[in-house]
Write an enzyme that holds these catalytic residues in place. Structure first.
Site, PDB file in Angstrom:
ATOM      1  N   SER A 124      68.725  61.870  23.788  1.00  0.00           N
ATOM      2  CA  SER A 124      67.421  62.508  23.647  1.00  0.00           C
ATOM      3  C   SER A 124      67.543  64.004  23.848  1.00  0.00           C
ATOM      4  O   SER A 124      68.501  64.493  24.436  1.00  0.00           O
ATOM      5  CB  SER A 124      66.454  61.942  24.688  1.00  0.00           C
ATOM      6  OG  SER A 124      66.902  62.362  25.963  1.00  0.00           O
ATOM      7  N   LYS A 125      66.522  64.675  23.350  1.00  0.00           N
ATOM      8  CA  LYS A 125      66.462  66.135  23.445  1.00  0.00           C
ATOM      9  C   LYS A 125      66.511  66.590  24.891  1.00  0.00           C
ATOM     10  O   LYS A 125      67.054  67.639  25.196  1.00  0.00           O
ATOM     11  CB  LYS A 125      65.140  66.614  22.845  1.00  0.00           C
ATOM     12  CG  LYS A 125      65.286  67.164  21.459  1.00  0.00           C
ATOM     13  CD  LYS A 125      64.005  67.816  21.054  1.00  0.00           C
ATOM     14  CE  LYS A 125      64.091  68.183  19.576  1.00  0.00           C
ATOM     15  NZ  LYS A 125      62.843  68.475  18.992  1.00  0.00           N
ATOM     16  N   ARG A 126      65.925  65.778  25.773  1.00  0.00           N
ATOM     17  CA  ARG A 126      65.797  66.203  27.158  1.00  0.00           C
ATOM     18  C   ARG A 126      67.153  66.472  27.821  1.00  0.00           C
ATOM     19  O   ARG A 126      67.274  67.284  28.705  1.00  0.00           O
ATOM     20  CB  ARG A 126      65.008  65.168  27.969  1.00  0.00           C
ATOM     21  CG  ARG A 126      63.575  65.602  28.206  1.00  0.00           C
ATOM     22  CD  ARG A 126      62.788  64.503  28.848  1.00  0.00           C
ATOM     23  NE  ARG A 126      62.723  63.338  27.959  1.00  0.00           N
ATOM     24  CZ  ARG A 126      63.011  62.113  28.342  1.00  0.00           C
ATOM     25  NH1 ARG A 126      63.396  61.870  29.568  1.00  0.00           N
ATOM     26  NH2 ARG A 126      62.913  61.117  27.485  1.00  0.00           N
ATOM     27  N   GLN A 127      68.173  65.733  27.384  1.00  0.00           N
ATOM     28  CA  GLN A 127      69.472  65.905  28.048  1.00  0.00           C
ATOM     29  C   GLN A 127      70.423  66.831  27.284  1.00  0.00           C
ATOM     30  O   GLN A 127      71.593  66.896  27.578  1.00  0.00           O
ATOM     31  CB  GLN A 127      70.108  64.536  28.279  1.00  0.00           C
ATOM     32  CG  GLN A 127      69.269  63.689  29.210  1.00  0.00           C
ATOM     33  CD  GLN A 127      70.059  62.561  29.841  1.00  0.00           C
ATOM     34  OE1 GLN A 127      71.259  62.610  29.972  1.00  0.00           O
ATOM     35  NE2 GLN A 127      69.342  61.520  30.219  1.00  0.00           N
ATOM     36  N   GLY A 128      69.936  67.499  26.287  1.00  0.00           N
ATOM     37  CA  GLY A 128      70.815  68.422  25.554  1.00  0.00           C
ATOM     38  C   GLY A 128      70.338  68.562  24.120  1.00  0.00           C
ATOM     39  O   GLY A 128      69.367  67.933  23.717  1.00  0.00           O
TER      40      GLY A 128
END
Ligand code: GLU
Length: 485
Positions: A256-260
């Site tokens: 996901s975007k949240r982790q990179g």
């Protein structure tokens, strides 16, 4: 059909950027096609008007171009099976949907959103495992249907999933896959806006475009039974399926975007090389089984096979990507790095024209083992392009001692004597200064490095002197003496 030429496709729904998962799908299709002399097609699946993003197709094509994943047929190329944009093929889908209606494998549905909503709520109350359409409109008479159509009622066309055995298929990655028919909903094929759903358009196009192998992400696996039904109802030959493993964050959650970053463009902007990204993405779910980790595209083409794609999720390890970037960067010829350095110089308000290719080439040699990204050839060693504007405080406190100014002046004296010095001449000059003053070389080297680079680390100090040259060296030492005295 006897051994048709393999034809595969990458069929993204344009979202405004190329997701690294999409890149992996595109790459595996490309590698497969190139490996077996097949054809690779780009088809844009843009039938979801709610998700329409202006300029998204251009961006996607640009991203594919950047990584050199070239396709044989696509929206911006000729081909015998176009158009390759689904929004330009609406009549085709309608025709095939009506063919299914004719064969009773599909039917008109006039249910209002309100009815569908209350049906869903009722089914939830009854704790049905998943909401399913109740085939209410399957039983309309021909007259009722005609009247509804004539009066302009909103409608969709649904797949008529009939009772029967389990639906199964052979998947190259997952072997035999089975689905219970009763879990399959009467999927909408044509939406009320006249556009097809993904399922119908995808199957119709794969058939008409003569796709032999459907290679796509695992998230599409649950759609495949619907596709199998469509192939069966149309009486078409099915392609071979290969569902690629999910991409995971290091904590094994879905990428996901949240982790990179997930957009290829983000990696490009950060200075990742296409060679590194391709190498990295190729290994997300595939290995040749021989522990090799560094690949160029030609080797990947030679070694790739779908049989060696594994089922389990592939962890997106940013550290490994960075490591691969360093490796690929090191093997890049100077003539490919120099333009990037020039670009970075421009972006950082330097006048890049004053630096010759030869000068930049020397910087590359001295920094090669110290950079992970091409722009670090500027950002990690600005002192090659301008005299230090400030000096690292900690280094200055530690390294500039009481006698440093005196020693540095002595060193200047020795350097001034040099005529067209080379690296070893600076070394000798420092040795002489050390001898004359009786002070250890370290007492010269550290303040010297601070004077010419403003920092306490970097390539060998004589390399720095050799690159910036005699006059600049003397100028910088003099300035440091003034600053620290
Ligand atoms: N349009 C789908 C996507 O966005 C294509 C899935 C498939 O390859 O069938 O990935």
């Amino acid at each position: 059909m006897i051994n048709p030429v393999p034809r595969v496709r990458f069929a993204p729904s344009p979202t405004g950027y190329l997701h690294v998962g999409g890149l992996r799908t595109a790459l595996y299709n490309y590698l497969f096609a190139k490996n077996c002399g097949g054809q690779f097609i780009l088809r844009i699946e843009d039938t979801d008007r709610n998700r329409y993003v202006e300029g998204a197709v251009v961006k996607l094509i640009e991203a594919l171009k950047w990584v050199n994943i070239d396709y044989d047929e696509g929206p911006d190329k000729n081909g015998n099976y176009g158009p390759y944009m689904q929004s330009e093929r609406l009549d085709i889908y309608k025709k095939y949907a009506l063919e299914l209606v004719e064969k009773k494998h599909a039917y008109y549905c006039f249910c209002t959103p309100e009815r569908l909503q209350s049906l869903k709520e009722e089914q939830q109350r009854q704790k049905m495992p998943q909401a399913k359409y109740d085939k209410h409109c399957l039983h309309l008479t021909k007259e009722e249907i005609d009247n509804n159509l004539k009066s302009g009622m909103n409608y969709v066309i649904r797949l008529n999933v009939t009772e029967g055995d389990k639906i199964s298929f052979q998947d190259i990655v997952r072997d035999r896959v089975e689905f219970d028919r009763e879990n399959i909903d009467d999927q909408v094929l044509i939406k009320s806006d006249g556009y097809p759903t993904y399922h119908l358009a995808n199957v119709v196009d794969d058939h008409l475009m003569k796709i032999t192998h459907v290679i796509r992400g695992e998230e599409w696996l649950s759609s495949t039974p619907k596709h199998i039904l469509l192939y069966n109802y149309f009486g078409w030959e099915k392609p071979v399926f290969a569902h690629l493993p999910l991409l995971l964050n290091p904590d094994r959650s879905k990428l996901s975007k949240r982790q990179g970053d997930v957009a290829v463009e983000d990696y490009k902007d950060k200075g990742y090389l296409k060679e590194a990204l391709i190498n990295f993405v190729a290994l997300l779910g595939w290995s040749a089984g021989d522990n090799q980790e560094i690949y160029c595209i030609e080797e990947l083409i030679k070694k790739f096979s779908l049989e060696r794609v594994n089922k389990s999720g592939a962890v997106f390890d940013q550290d490994k990507l960075k490591w691969l970037n360093e490796i690929h960067l090191r093997s890049k010829p100077d003539n490919e790095i120099i333009p990037i350095i020039r670009e970075t110089l421009k972006n950082n308000s330097f006048d890049e024209r004053i630096f010759s290719d030869e000068y930049l080439g020397k910087i590359i040699v001295s920094m090669k083992e110290r950079v992970s990204f091409p722009q670090e050839y500027v950002l990690n060693c600005r002192y090659f392009y301008e005299a230090p504007v400030e000096y690292d405080k900690e280094t200055a406190t530690k390294r500039w001692k009481e006698d440093s100014a005196k020693l540095m002046q002595k060193l200047i004296d020795e350097i001034e004597k040099l005529d067209n010095p080379e690296k070893h001449d600076y070394e000798n000059a420092l040795a002489t200064a050390s001898e004359i003053t009786g002070s250890g070389k370290g007492n010269f080297i550290h303040p010297l490095r601070l004077s010419v680079s403003g920092t306490g680390s970097g390539p060998g100090v004589y390399d720095i002197l050799d690159i910036i040259g005699k006059d600049e060296t003397i100028k910088r030492i003099k300035k440091a003496i003034a600053v620290f005295s």
